[in-house]
Design an enzyme around this catalytic site. Structure first.
Site, PDB file in Angstrom:
ATOM      1  N   ARG A   1       0.856  -1.192   0.000  1.00  0.00           N
ATOM      2  CA  ARG A   1       0.000   0.000   0.000  1.00  0.00           C
ATOM      3  C   ARG A   1       0.885   1.232   0.000  1.00  0.00           C
ATOM      4  O   ARG A   1       2.104   1.130   0.113  1.00  0.00           O
ATOM      5  CB  ARG A   1      -0.997   0.009   1.157  1.00  0.00           C
ATOM      6  CG  ARG A   1      -0.637  -0.602   2.477  1.00  0.00           C
ATOM      7  CD  ARG A   1       0.393   0.123   3.315  1.00  0.00           C
ATOM      8  NE  ARG A   1       0.129   1.549   3.441  1.00  0.00           N
ATOM      9  CZ  ARG A   1       1.044   2.448   3.699  1.00  0.00           C
ATOM     10  NH1 ARG A   1       2.320   2.100   3.867  1.00  0.00           N
ATOM     11  NH2 ARG A   1       0.763   3.722   3.806  1.00  0.00           N
ATOM     12  N   GLY A   2       0.232   2.414  -0.100  1.00  0.00           N
ATOM     13  CA  GLY A   2       0.995   3.661  -0.221  1.00  0.00           C
ATOM     14  C   GLY A   2       1.178   3.951  -1.701  1.00  0.00           C
ATOM     15  O   GLY A   2       1.536   3.053  -2.479  1.00  0.00           O
ATOM     16  N   ALA A   3       0.912   5.218  -2.079  1.00  0.00           N
ATOM     17  CA  ALA A   3       0.833   5.541  -3.511  1.00  0.00           C
ATOM     18  C   ALA A   3       2.079   5.141  -4.322  1.00  0.00           C
ATOM     19  O   ALA A   3       1.955   4.405  -5.319  1.00  0.00           O
ATOM     20  CB  ALA A   3       0.519   7.030  -3.667  1.00  0.00           C
TER      21      ALA A   3
ATOM     22  N   GLN B 221      -2.252   2.596   9.898  1.00  0.00           N
ATOM     23  CA  GLN B 221      -0.941   2.662   9.238  1.00  0.00           C
ATOM     24  C   GLN B 221       0.047   3.497  10.051  1.00  0.00           C
ATOM     25  O   GLN B 221       1.257   3.266   9.998  1.00  0.00           O
ATOM     26  CB  GLN B 221      -1.076   3.285   7.828  1.00  0.00           C
ATOM     27  CG  GLN B 221      -1.798   2.403   6.818  1.00  0.00           C
ATOM     28  CD  GLN B 221      -3.295   2.667   6.774  1.00  0.00           C
ATOM     29  OE1 GLN B 221      -3.894   3.055   7.776  1.00  0.00           O
ATOM     30  NE2 GLN B 221      -3.916   2.425   5.641  1.00  0.00           N
TER      31      GLN B 221
ATOM     32  N   ASP C 257      -1.963  10.827  -2.124  1.00  0.00           N
ATOM     33  CA  ASP C 257      -2.342   9.773  -3.074  1.00  0.00           C
ATOM     34  C   ASP C 257      -2.572  10.361  -4.449  1.00  0.00           C
ATOM     35  O   ASP C 257      -2.410   9.687  -5.461  1.00  0.00           O
ATOM     36  CB  ASP C 257      -3.591   9.036  -2.587  1.00  0.00           C
ATOM     37  CG  ASP C 257      -3.198   8.127  -1.440  1.00  0.00           C
ATOM     38  OD1 ASP C 257      -3.215   8.585  -0.286  1.00  0.00           O
ATOM     39  OD2 ASP C 257      -2.807   6.981  -1.727  1.00  0.00           O
TER      40      ASP C 257
ATOM     41  N   ARG D  23      -7.130  -0.611  -6.846  1.00  0.00           N
ATOM     42  CA  ARG D  23      -7.525   0.459  -5.907  1.00  0.00           C
ATOM     43  C   ARG D  23      -7.644   1.734  -6.744  1.00  0.00           C
ATOM     44  O   ARG D  23      -6.761   2.011  -7.564  1.00  0.00           O
ATOM     45  CB  ARG D  23      -6.484   0.646  -4.782  1.00  0.00           C
ATOM     46  CG  ARG D  23      -6.490  -0.509  -3.769  1.00  0.00           C
ATOM     47  CD  ARG D  23      -5.605  -0.197  -2.579  1.00  0.00           C
ATOM     48  NE  ARG D  23      -6.257   0.666  -1.613  1.00  0.00           N
ATOM     49  CZ  ARG D  23      -5.590   1.301  -0.619  1.00  0.00           C
ATOM     50  NH1 ARG D  23      -4.279   1.142  -0.496  1.00  0.00           N
ATOM     51  NH2 ARG D  23      -6.241   2.060   0.235  1.00  0.00           N
TER      52      ARG D  23
ATOM     53  N   ASN E 242      -5.515  12.529   0.230  1.00  0.00           N
ATOM     54  CA  ASN E 242      -4.634  11.660   1.029  1.00  0.00           C
ATOM     55  C   ASN E 242      -5.494  10.906   2.045  1.00  0.00           C
ATOM     56  O   ASN E 242      -6.721  11.056   2.093  1.00  0.00           O
ATOM     57  CB  ASN E 242      -3.543  12.508   1.704  1.00  0.00           C
ATOM     58  CG  ASN E 242      -2.449  11.654   2.315  1.00  0.00           C
ATOM     59  OD1 ASN E 242      -1.935  10.739   1.682  1.00  0.00           O
ATOM     60  ND2 ASN E 242      -2.098  11.919   3.556  1.00  0.00           N
ATOM     61  N   LYS E 243      -4.844  10.125   2.850  1.00  0.00           N
ATOM     62  CA  LYS E 243      -5.529   9.262   3.835  1.00  0.00           C
ATOM     63  C   LYS E 243      -6.574  10.031   4.647  1.00  0.00           C
ATOM     64  O   LYS E 243      -6.325  11.162   5.077  1.00  0.00           O
ATOM     65  CB  LYS E 243      -4.463   8.653   4.759  1.00  0.00           C
ATOM     66  CG  LYS E 243      -4.957   7.784   5.883  1.00  0.00           C
ATOM     67  CD  LYS E 243      -5.847   6.653   5.447  1.00  0.00           C
ATOM     68  CE  LYS E 243      -5.201   5.769   4.403  1.00  0.00           C
ATOM     69  NZ  LYS E 243      -6.185   4.850   3.757  1.00  0.00           N
TER      70      LYS E 243
HETATM   71  O1  MRU Z   1      -4.569   3.174   2.247  1.00  0.00           O
HETATM   72  P1  MRU Z   1      -3.102   3.407   2.140  1.00  0.00           P
HETATM   73  O2  MRU Z   1      -2.326   2.866   3.280  1.00  0.00           O
HETATM   74  O3  MRU Z   1      -2.560   2.946   0.802  1.00  0.00           O
HETATM   75  O4  MRU Z   1      -2.965   4.978   2.168  1.00  0.00           O
HETATM   76  C1  MRU Z   1      -1.700   5.549   2.040  1.00  0.00           C
HETATM   77  C2  MRU Z   1      -1.684   7.027   2.174  1.00  0.00           C
HETATM   78  O5  MRU Z   1      -2.704   7.657   2.269  1.00  0.00           O
HETATM   79  C3  MRU Z   1      -0.358   7.705   2.080  1.00  0.00           C
HETATM   80  O6  MRU Z   1      -0.348   8.846   2.861  1.00  0.00           O
HETATM   81  C4  MRU Z   1      -0.114   8.107   0.620  1.00  0.00           C
HETATM   82  O7  MRU Z   1      -0.264   7.007  -0.232  1.00  0.00           O
HETATM   83  C5  MRU Z   1       1.235   8.698   0.423  1.00  0.00           C
HETATM   84  S1  MRU Z   1       2.514   7.513   0.621  1.00  0.00           S
HETATM   85  C6  MRU Z   1       3.986   8.219   0.228  1.00  0.00           C
END
Ligand code: MRU
Length: 325
Positions: free
Chosen positions: A46-48, A188, A229, A83, A238-239
């Site tokens: 996970r994470g962009a 997270q 994201d 996703r 973002n999250k």
């Molecule tokens: O649902 P996730 O864990 O994939 O969400 C991740 C985030 O929101 C991060 O802040 C974002 O992807 C930036 S990661 C460098």
């Protein structure tokens, strides 16, 4: 080990299973696109930026297992929508698939896709180091930096965006402490951000998301840095919870920064056109295996939110710091 890499011997994508952290550090292998899609949906990866690299390596998997060029395309199309919110997944898939299309046979397609995926992964690390350099200049010795979710090495191939800024500042001799918000419902922040910072011996304090206003009002936070994201026309997606922290930071005149690679930019699109992923009600009804809400309660569980540029001091990219004004 990096968050993910290609295992030449096994012809597989190797990933850290992030759902097991911090209890267990385990590497898993994906040999089929369907396994990778399941890993993406369940947030094992996970994470962009990490999704971008995973998507690119997923094209290599498609070229390895699919029988015709047409079936490679079908696999790739499924992968791209595993996703919806982070733009990096489709960015990574498109890059590797366009490279693959230069090949005539599947073997050639795979070779081109793998070269592109490896290049993207190397670029990710280099880009994060650049973001770190630009962002580090914004931090002062002794700063306490609040962050939300995990925008660290686990969200990327390595180093991290928001946490990369902190790592670079520390490498440059600044004393920085971190406050990590736990990031309900999937935690997270408490599971991943604290884990990776403690691995690097970076001082970190864990708080619940609802404590951020109190902690900011008490003067315990000098700056906030989060990842993204997707950076759109009017702000940053973002999250979930990011917007709340931005509102509170602005109310207390605390600079709120976003660290993001240009591959997360989708500048022509409005936030209204972006699908915000809604996740399963179970994530709120259960805490691990523990039931914490009535099974038949109505649940709303968006995974991301939108923060307008008015609340963002600057976006830190690999090409420099962009001030929304
Ligand atoms: O649902 P996730 O864990 O994939 O969400 C991740 C985030 O929101 C991060 O802040 C974002 O992807 C930036 S990661 C460098």
């Amino acid at each position: 080990m990096r968050t993910l890499d290609w295992d030449e011997d096994k012809d597989a994508l190797r990933l850290i299973d992030q759902t097991l952290l911090p209890r267990e550090y385990k590497l898993i292998e994906c040999k089929h696109v369907d396994e990778l899609i399941a890993a993406i949906k369940s947030l094992k990866v996970r994470g962009a930026p990490a999704l971008g690299a995973a998507g690119a390596f997923g094209v290599v998997l498609a070229c390895t297992t699919a029988i015709t060029k047409e079936s490679v395309k079908q696999e790739v199309t499924k992968l791209k929508i595993a996703r919806p919110t982070a733009i990096n997944l489709s960015y990574g898939v498109n890059r590797a698939f366009n490279a693959a299309l230069r090949g005539e046979t599947r073997i050639e397609m795979k070779r081109y896709a793998l070269a592109e995926a490896n290049l993207l992964a190397e670029e990710d690390v280099a880009v994060n180091k650049k973001i770190g350099e630009y962002g580090s200049a914004l931090l002062d010795d002794g700063d306490v930096v609040m962050t939300h979710c995990n925008a660290g090495r686990l969200a990327c191939v390595d180093w991290g965006t928001a946490l990369g800024v902190i790592r670079t500042a520390i490498a440059n001799g600044k004393r920085i402490e971190v406050i990590s918000c736990e990031t309900r419902p999937l935690n997270q922040g408490s599971r991943l951000t604290t884990w990776e910072l403690l691995q690097d011996k970076i001082p970190v304090t864990l708080i619940t998301d609802s404590m951020s206003a109190t902690v900011m009002r008490a003067g315990k936070v000098d700056k906030v840095i989060v990842g993204a994201d997707r950076v759109v026309k009017e702000g940053v997606i973002n999250k979930i919870g990011t917007y709340m922290h931005a509102v509170v930071a602005n109310a207390h005149k605390i600079p709120f920064y976003v660290a993001a690679p240009l591959s997360s930019f989708d500048s022509d699109r409005s936030y209204k056109e972006v699908e915000i992923e809604e996740r399963s009600p179970e994530e709120l009804i259960y805490f691990g295996s523990e039931q914490i809400a009535p099974l038949d309660v109505n649940v709303y569980n968006p995974a991301f939110d939108f923060t307008p540029f008015e609340l963002i001091e600057a976006v830190i990219t690999e090409k420099g710091v962009v001030y929304p004004d």
